[in-house]
Design a protein around this motif. Sequence first.
Motif, PDB file in Angstrom:
ATOM      1  N   TYR A 292      29.824  61.481  28.448  1.00 40.94           N
ATOM      2  CA  TYR A 292      30.333  60.251  27.829  1.00 40.94           C
ATOM      3  C   TYR A 292      31.446  59.687  28.706  1.00 40.94           C
ATOM      4  CZ  TYR A 292      32.144  56.938  24.417  1.00 40.94           C
ATOM      5  OH  TYR A 292      32.543  55.783  23.790  1.00 40.94           O
ATOM      6  N   CYS A 293      31.295  58.416  29.118  1.00 37.41           N
ATOM      7  CA  CYS A 293      32.292  57.708  29.929  1.00 37.41           C
ATOM      8  C   CYS A 293      33.124  56.836  29.000  1.00 37.41           C
ATOM      9  CB  CYS A 293      31.604  56.864  31.010  1.00 37.41           C
ATOM     10  SG  CYS A 293      32.779  55.996  32.072  1.00 37.41           S
ATOM     11  N   SER A 294      34.380  57.196  28.828  1.00 34.62           N
ATOM     12  CA  SER A 294      35.242  56.454  27.906  1.00 34.62           C
ATOM     13  C   SER A 294      35.608  55.080  28.435  1.00 34.62           C
ATOM     14  CB  SER A 294      36.515  57.261  27.628  1.00 34.62           C
ATOM     15  OG  SER A 294      37.206  57.549  28.836  1.00 34.62           O
ATOM     16  N   GLU A 295      35.636  54.909  29.758  1.00 34.39           N
ATOM     17  CA  GLU A 295      35.994  53.605  30.320  1.00 34.39           C
ATOM     18  C   GLU A 295      34.894  52.579  30.075  1.00 34.39           C
ATOM     19  OE1 GLU A 295      38.696  52.442  31.810  1.00 34.39           O
ATOM     20  OE2 GLU A 295      39.809  54.310  31.519  1.00 34.39           O
ATOM     21  N   LEU A 296      33.643  53.013  30.171  1.00 36.78           N
ATOM     22  CA  LEU A 296      32.513  52.103  29.987  1.00 36.78           C
ATOM     23  C   LEU A 296      31.966  52.137  28.565  1.00 36.78           C
ATOM     24  CD1 LEU A 296      30.576  52.825  33.305  1.00 36.78           C
ATOM     25  CD2 LEU A 296      32.244  51.027  32.857  1.00 36.78           C
ATOM     26  N   TYR A 359      28.215  41.653  35.257  1.00 40.36           N
ATOM     27  CA  TYR A 359      29.291  41.020  34.502  1.00 40.36           C
ATOM     28  C   TYR A 359      30.324  42.088  34.166  1.00 40.36           C
ATOM     29  CZ  TYR A 359      26.455  43.002  30.735  1.00 40.36           C
ATOM     30  OH  TYR A 359      25.732  43.849  29.946  1.00 40.36           O
ATOM     31  N   ASN A 360      31.546  41.655  33.903  1.00 43.64           N
ATOM     32  CA  ASN A 360      32.646  42.555  33.588  1.00 43.64           C
ATOM     33  C   ASN A 360      33.388  42.019  32.374  1.00 43.64           C
ATOM     34  OD1 ASN A 360      32.556  44.439  35.979  1.00 43.64           O
ATOM     35  ND2 ASN A 360      32.839  42.499  37.060  1.00 43.64           N
ATOM     36  N   LEU A 361      33.981  42.936  31.638  1.00 48.31           N
ATOM     37  CA  LEU A 361      34.756  42.559  30.460  1.00 48.31           C
ATOM     38  C   LEU A 361      36.014  41.821  30.902  1.00 48.31           C
ATOM     39  CD1 LEU A 361      35.195  42.724  27.379  1.00 48.31           C
ATOM     40  CD2 LEU A 361      36.389  44.887  27.769  1.00 48.31           C
ATOM     41  N   HIS A 362      36.194  40.624  30.373  1.00 44.99           N
ATOM     42  CA  HIS A 362      37.353  39.800  30.711  1.00 44.99           C
ATOM     43  C   HIS A 362      38.421  39.845  29.624  1.00 44.99           C
ATOM     44  CE1 HIS A 362      39.451  36.776  32.987  1.00 44.99           C
ATOM     45  NE2 HIS A 362      39.519  35.980  31.959  1.00 44.99           N
ATOM     46  N   CYS A 363      38.020  39.833  28.376  1.00 48.35           N
ATOM     47  CA  CYS A 363      38.978  39.869  27.273  1.00 48.35           C
ATOM     48  C   CYS A 363      38.280  40.426  26.041  1.00 48.35           C
ATOM     49  CB  CYS A 363      39.541  38.471  26.983  1.00 48.35           C
ATOM     50  SG  CYS A 363      40.748  38.440  25.649  1.00 48.35           S
ATOM     51  N   LYS A 364      38.926  41.362  25.388  1.00 46.06           N
ATOM     52  CA  LYS A 364      38.368  41.945  24.169  1.00 46.06           C
ATOM     53  C   LYS A 364      38.871  41.137  22.989  1.00 46.06           C
ATOM     54  CE  LYS A 364      37.115  46.357  22.224  1.00 46.06           C
ATOM     55  NZ  LYS A 364      35.701  46.070  22.468  1.00 46.06           N
ATOM     56  N   LEU A 365      37.933  40.484  22.306  1.00 44.47           N
ATOM     57  CA  LEU A 365      38.278  39.559  21.231  1.00 44.47           C
ATOM     58  C   LEU A 365      37.828  40.044  19.871  1.00 44.47           C
ATOM     59  CD1 LEU A 365      37.186  36.218  22.899  1.00 44.47           C
ATOM     60  CD2 LEU A 365      39.506  37.002  22.586  1.00 44.47           C
ATOM     61  N   LYS A 366      36.862  40.940  19.812  1.00 41.85           N
ATOM     62  CA  LYS A 366      36.197  41.251  18.566  1.00 41.85           C
ATOM     63  C   LYS A 366      37.188  41.824  17.565  1.00 41.85           C
ATOM     64  CE  LYS A 366      33.362  44.644  18.626  1.00 41.85           C
ATOM     65  NZ  LYS A 366      32.182  45.458  18.900  1.00 41.85           N
ATOM     66  N   LYS A 367      37.311  41.150  16.429  1.00 40.50           N
ATOM     67  CA  LYS A 367      38.167  41.609  15.347  1.00 40.50           C
ATOM     68  C   LYS A 367      37.326  42.073  14.165  1.00 40.50           C
ATOM     69  CE  LYS A 367      41.976  38.548  16.618  1.00 40.50           C
ATOM     70  NZ  LYS A 367      42.881  37.469  16.164  1.00 40.50           N
ATOM     71  N   PHE A 705      31.332  32.328  31.985  1.00 47.55           N
ATOM     72  CA  PHE A 705      31.881  33.131  30.906  1.00 47.55           C
ATOM     73  C   PHE A 705      30.775  33.355  29.873  1.00 47.55           C
ATOM     74  CE2 PHE A 705      35.903  31.456  32.577  1.00 47.55           C
ATOM     75  CZ  PHE A 705      36.630  32.644  32.659  1.00 47.55           C
ATOM     76  N   LEU A 706      30.622  34.608  29.454  1.00 50.37           N
ATOM     77  CA  LEU A 706      29.588  34.989  28.510  1.00 50.37           C
ATOM     78  C   LEU A 706      30.226  35.610  27.272  1.00 50.37           C
ATOM     79  CD1 LEU A 706      27.151  36.780  30.990  1.00 50.37           C
ATOM     80  CD2 LEU A 706      26.882  34.494  30.091  1.00 50.37           C
ATOM     81  N   GLY A 707      29.589  35.390  26.142  1.00 51.94           N
ATOM     82  CA  GLY A 707      29.962  36.078  24.924  1.00 51.94           C
ATOM     83  C   GLY A 707      28.981  37.207  24.662  1.00 51.94           C
ATOM     84  N   GLY A 710      30.712  39.917  20.742  1.00 48.92           N
ATOM     85  CA  GLY A 710      31.962  39.401  20.225  1.00 48.92           C
ATOM     86  C   GLY A 710      33.104  39.378  21.212  1.00 48.92           C
ATOM     87  N   ASP A 711      32.897  39.817  22.459  1.00 57.19           N
ATOM     88  CA  ASP A 711      33.939  39.834  23.473  1.00 57.19           C
ATOM     89  C   ASP A 711      33.605  38.854  24.588  1.00 57.19           C
ATOM     90  OD1 ASP A 711      35.338  41.830  22.109  1.00 57.19           O
ATOM     91  OD2 ASP A 711      34.143  43.402  23.058  1.00 57.19           O
ATOM     92  N   LEU A 712      34.615  38.544  25.389  1.00 60.18           N
ATOM     93  CA  LEU A 712      34.465  37.583  26.480  1.00 60.18           C
ATOM     94  C   LEU A 712      34.240  38.331  27.781  1.00 60.18           C
ATOM     95  CD1 LEU A 712      34.626  34.536  27.225  1.00 60.18           C
ATOM     96  CD2 LEU A 712      37.048  34.895  27.708  1.00 60.18           C
TER      97      LEU A 712
END
Length: 1287
Positions: A292-296, A359-367, A705-707, A710-712
Amino acid sequence: MVAPGAGSLTAIVLCPSPTQRLLSQGSETSNGKTLGKQYLFKQDVKRATGKVIHSESKKHVFTHSLYCVQHFSCDSPVRFMMYSEATAAFISLHSDNTVCLYNADGRKQTSSVDLLFMGLTTTKISGCVVGWGPGPIFTLLDRDLRPVDAAHDALDIRVCQPAEHSSELVTAGVGNVCVWSVRLMRCKVKIQEGLHSSTFSHMALAPPRSDRPHRAFVVCGQVLTVVDLDVGKVLEHKRDLCSRDITAIVYCSQLDCLIIASEERSIRVWGPDWELRVAFVGHNGVVNSLFYCSELHMLLSASVDCTIRCWNVEEGDVIDCVHTEQKTPLLCIGGTRKGDTFFSFSHQGVDFWTIRNLYNLHCKLKKDEGAPLRQILVSPFPAPYPRRVLCVSGDSDVALVAAETGAVLTSFKAYQRLLCADYCLHKEILLALTEAGTVIQANTLTNPITLMQEWKGRGQGPWQQRDHVTRNDAQNLPIPGPPCCLVLYSYVAEIQTALEEWRSLQDRRGCSHRNKAALHDAKNRFLIILGQNGGCVSVLTLDNGKVLYRAPAHSGQKVTTVQVYPENGCLLSTGEDLTVVVWKVSPYIQECLSQQLSLHCGQPHVYLAALGPQLALTFQDPNSGIYSLMHFNLFNQSPAGQPPRDGHLDHFTGLCVCPDLDVFVSSSLDGTVHIWNEENHLIGTLQLNTVPECLAYGGFGGELFLGIRGDLYRMNCAQFLPYKYQQMLLYAYCAEPLPDMPIIENKEMCVRRKTSDTAVNKEEESEMETDATDQLLTEAMWRQKEYESLLISNMDLSALLQGTVKCKKVKPLSTKQTKKEAFDHYMKILYGLPPNIKIDLEDSFEPDTFSFCPKPSNKKPCKTPPPPPPLKEDVRPEPKLITPVIVKKKKRQEEKAPVPSSKPKTVKKVKTRPVERVIPKKPIVVEEDEAPPEIIPPIEEPKPKPAPPPPPPRPRTPTPCPPSPEVPTFLKQFADADWFRDLFPDKKSIPSTLSPEEFSLQLLGHLNSTASKMKILAALQTLRSQGLLQNTDKLYQGLIDLVPKFVRPKMSPLERSVLVEMLNLLMRLKSASYDLVKKLLTLLAFKKLGLREPVLRMLTILGVDEAEQWLQPELESWESELQDQRNIWKNLHDRADSWLELWISKYKDHKRYLYLGSTESWNPPSCSVVDVLNYFCFVQKEEYRKARCVAPSGRKNTVLLPLYDCSSQPIIRLGETYSMARIRRPPGIILPPLRNRPFLMRFPNFISLPLSRVTLCPFRTYSDEDWLKTSTRRYFIQQQSYVEYYR
C-alpha cells in the motif's frame, strides 16, 4: 508487456463503482434499469472494439498506468528484496547469499559482501539497517552492510517490520512476538504466552491511537492473532476471516483498515470493528504480495497469474491491471514511500515499475463524501493579475484556488443548491446562481467568503414596453421564468485604472465591509448575463443587480447555456430549440444586446466552445449510443469538416479550447480525454484510470484542469501531442508566476458556519420542503458585525490622518446665512477674536456685556468695569486632528422687539469668556442663539456714551475637571495585544504626546527581548501601511543592526520566519539600499541558514533579473572558502561588502565607456545596487554565451545565425566597406587596443581603415524546409567581424 487496458475490464468490485454512481446522479431519466442495461451494453462494445481502436491509433494513445522501466535477470533466485534509505538503493538477497544493489540511475551493482540473513529491515537510525533470521539472529548493519552490533537474547525470527510511530522494530517467529530497541540492541517486550504452537509467516503493525494501543497482526495459516504490544499480551484470535490460508497482509493507517489476501484469490478490506468494507476480486491466481502506497492512496497486488493490479481502497474501485512478460509467477511487490518507483521479483529476475502520470493532484477540495466537482472556471486575465480557479463542488460548496500553487484562497458555503457561479477578479466579487433563481453577490476578500446581496426574481415577469418588444410579441411570448444559467461579461477599457483599483482591494484583505458604490464603473463595464426559462436573456448591473436590458431568445424555450467572449465582443447562447444564437454585446448603451445570427443544429447539444469563427458542439444520443463532436463555421453557418470516426463511448463531461495550440479538448465518462484539431481530426487520446467530472482550460499552453473524485487535478496535454504542436508553444508568451497567498481565515466565522450547517442539516431532515433561500449567509453576515466595527474604525482613522477622506456631499449653494458665517469667520481672523468668544449685537442695555473699542490698530479691550479676565495662552502643541465642535441652539425665553433708531450703532457689545484648554478628540460645546449676530465694522469713530452701572454678576456654570489623559488614537488598535500590555502595564503612563515614530522605536527596543516577535513586526508593518511613520531612518537602521543578532547556524522554523518578516519590512521601508542588499547577499551565501528561496524571491522583487541562474553560483563557494569558521556571518558580510565595492567600480567604468562612445557631455554616473547586480548577471551571461560561440572550421565564406538577436543592427553586403583598397602592412610594432582609456576624453569615436581581408563571424542560414528558396546573397554583421591580417 500487454496493453494495460485489457486486463482491467474483467475486474469485479463488490461495491458500487463511481462511474455508475455518477451516471445515476447525472441522469435525468426515471428508468434506472434501462440506463444500467445501456451502460453494460456500452462496456461490452468497449471490450470488443478496444483492441481495434488502440491498434489503429496506437501512437496517439497515452495511458495513465503502471509500466515497466527496466528488467534485470538474475543468476540466482531472489529470496528477499527491499528499499534502503540508508544506501538510497534497492537491495536484493539471493539464494546463493549474494547481495545486489540497484541504484536510482538504473545501474546494478553486486556487493562483495555475502549475507546469510533471511531479510533486511530499514531503521530510523541514519545509515543503518537490521539483518534478521533465520533463527535467533538480529544484527545491526551500516550503510556498507557490515555488522556493527548483534543482539544476544533474540528468539526465532521469521518476519520483521519497523514501527510507524517510533524507532522500534517488531519481530515474529515460532511462538513469539518481540519489540526491539534498535539503539540499545535489546528486546524490550517478549510475548510468548498463548503463542507456543504458532509459526508466524506474515505480520502487519497498527500504530497506537487514542482509543487503541499499539497492535500487531500476525498470521499463522488462516488464523490471525491480534497482539497488544504496549502491555505484551494476546488480545484475540480471528479464525473466520478467510476459509483458506492467508497469503499477504498489510495495514492502512490512513483509512484505519486491515487488508488481507488469501488463497481464495480475493482481497478483503476489514474495518476496526472487523466489518467487511469491500472485497476485490479479479486475479485468476493466488495473491502472493500486497503493498500500500500512502502517497498515492493506492494498493498494489501481485499474483501467480503474472499480473499486477492497482486498487483504490477508499473508492472501492480497480485502477489498473498490468500483465507482466514473466513466465514464472511474481513472488513479491514493493516500493518506496513516495511511490515514485516500485519493484517486483520472480525466479527469472527483478522488474522496476513506475506510474506514467498524465495528471497530478493540484488541490484537494472534496468535503462531502461522493460530491463531484461540477464546474471549473479559470480567470482569463494575464499578468500582473494572478491566475485563479473557481471550483463549484457538490451542491453548495465554492472554492477559490491559486492556479500556480494549488492553495485554497477562500471558500463559500451556501444553504441551497447552486447551478453555476462566476468570478469577477477586478472587483473581487463572487456571483452564484441558486436553483431557486436567486443571484448571490459575495465578497471574496474574506475567508470564508461573506454574502453581500441577494437578488430574487431578476429578469422575470411579463414583457414590458421598455423591453423593446412589440405589443403582439408581448402577448404571444411566454413570460420569462427563473434563470437557469449565469455568466459575467467583463470589458476593461482603462487597464491601468482597473489594476490600481484591484491592488487597493488587496490591501483590504480580511475586511468584509465593501463600498457598493465602487462596484459601478463608468469606463470598465461588468455585466451579469442570465439565461432564463421562457426564452429570455437578461442583463444585470454588478453594483445593485438592476435589470439593464431584456431580450427574447430561442423562440420562447429554455436557455440552457451562455458563454461570453469579450475579446470578440460577443455572447453565445444555446436553448432547447436546438439553436445557437450569436449576440453582439455593446456594454456602454442601454440596448446592450443585439442578435447577429442564429445557427440551427437539429440535435440536442450539451457543451460548446469557440475558437475564432469556428464553433465546436457536442452531441449525444444515449438511446443510439452516438457521442460526437461537430465543428461549425459561424461565417457561412455550415458544418466545418467531416464528423470524426473515433470518438467517446459515453456521455460528455466537458469541452474547452486551447488557443495557444489551436485545438479542442473534450472529456467523457468513458475515462478518456480527446484532443481535436481545427479540421475535427482526433490527434491524441489520453486514457485515464478514472472518470473526469469536468474540464477547463488552464490559461496557458496545453494546461488543463480536471475534476476527479471531487478534487482538482492538473494536466499538460501539450507534451502528448505531435512535435509541431509543441513547437507552437515556443512563440507563446508565458508570464512569471505571481505569488498569491491565501486569505487569513476567520476562525470564529468558520465555527459559526459549521454550527449553522449542523442546524440546517437537522432542519432539512425534519422538513425537506422549506424555503432554503432565506437560509443563506444572511445570519452569518450580521453575526460578524462586531468583528467589522473595529476594523472599520481603524481604517477610518487612518484615512483621517492621511487626509484621504472625501466629502460625499455636494457643496451647498451660497445663501445669506452662509455669507454671514463666512464674514464672521473673516472678522475672527482679521481681529484675532478667540474661537469661543460669543458676539452679541443686541441693545446696549443687555446684561452681561461690556464695551469694546473698534479701532483696528488697537486690538485690546477698552478699560470698562468690570475688567475682563486675562486670556491664558495655551502652550500645548496644536493637534493634527480637527476637533469637532457641537453647536447647541438655545432658544431665548423672551423675544425682544427691535428698537427703531435712526442713529447708527457705534458701540458693539461683546461678551468674553476665558479660553479653556483644548483637548484633542473631545467635542467643545458652544451655545449659539437662534439668530446669529452680525458683525458690522465701524465707519467713523463714535463718541463714547456714558458707561451704564455695572450689571449684576452672571452665574457661571462650573467648569468640569479635565479628564485623565487618553491613549493616543493610533495605539488603540494594539491595546488588546499581549505584547502591548507587557510594554505598557499601566495605560496612564502612556504620554499623550507619544508619536508613532517614538512608539516604533520602543517596539524596536522591545523586539529582541520578547517572545511575540512576529506580532511586533506585524504592528510595525501596520504603522507603515497606515502612513503614520513619517521618518523611518532610525527604525530602518535599528532593524539593519538587529539582523546579525537573529542569525544563527541552526535556526528553528519560527526564528527563520521572524528573520524573513524583518527583511520584508526592511524592503518596504527602503526598497534597495546598499546595507539591505549586502545583508541579502550574506544570507544567500550562508547556506546553512536555509534561506535561499526567500532571499532569491526578495532579490527578484527588488528588480534583480535571473539572480538564481547567475548570482547564486557566484556566492555558492563563499562559505566553503572561509578559513576562519568561528564567525561565519562577519566574514561573509565583509566579503559581500568588498565584492559589492569591486563591482560598483566595474559598473562605473562600464558607464564611463558608454559616455566615451557618445557625443553627450560627461556626467558622473549615478548607479544603484540593483543596477550593479543586473550588470554582474549580464556579464556572466555574456561570458557564458561567448564560451558557447565557437567559430566553425573550414571556409569562412558563409555566415551563421548568432546566438542573440541582431535584427536591430544593419546588415551590410560584401563590398560596401572599402575592403577592396589594398595597401602594404606598415612597418613597426602594432600595439593591442587599450582596455582602459580614462583620460582619452576627446578621442575620435571611430577610425576608418582600409582593410584587405575580413573574417566574418558566421551564422547559420535556414534549411530548405524552412525557406522555399534559399537566397544566393551572403551578408555579414560589421560589429562582429575582425581583421585577420593587413596586406
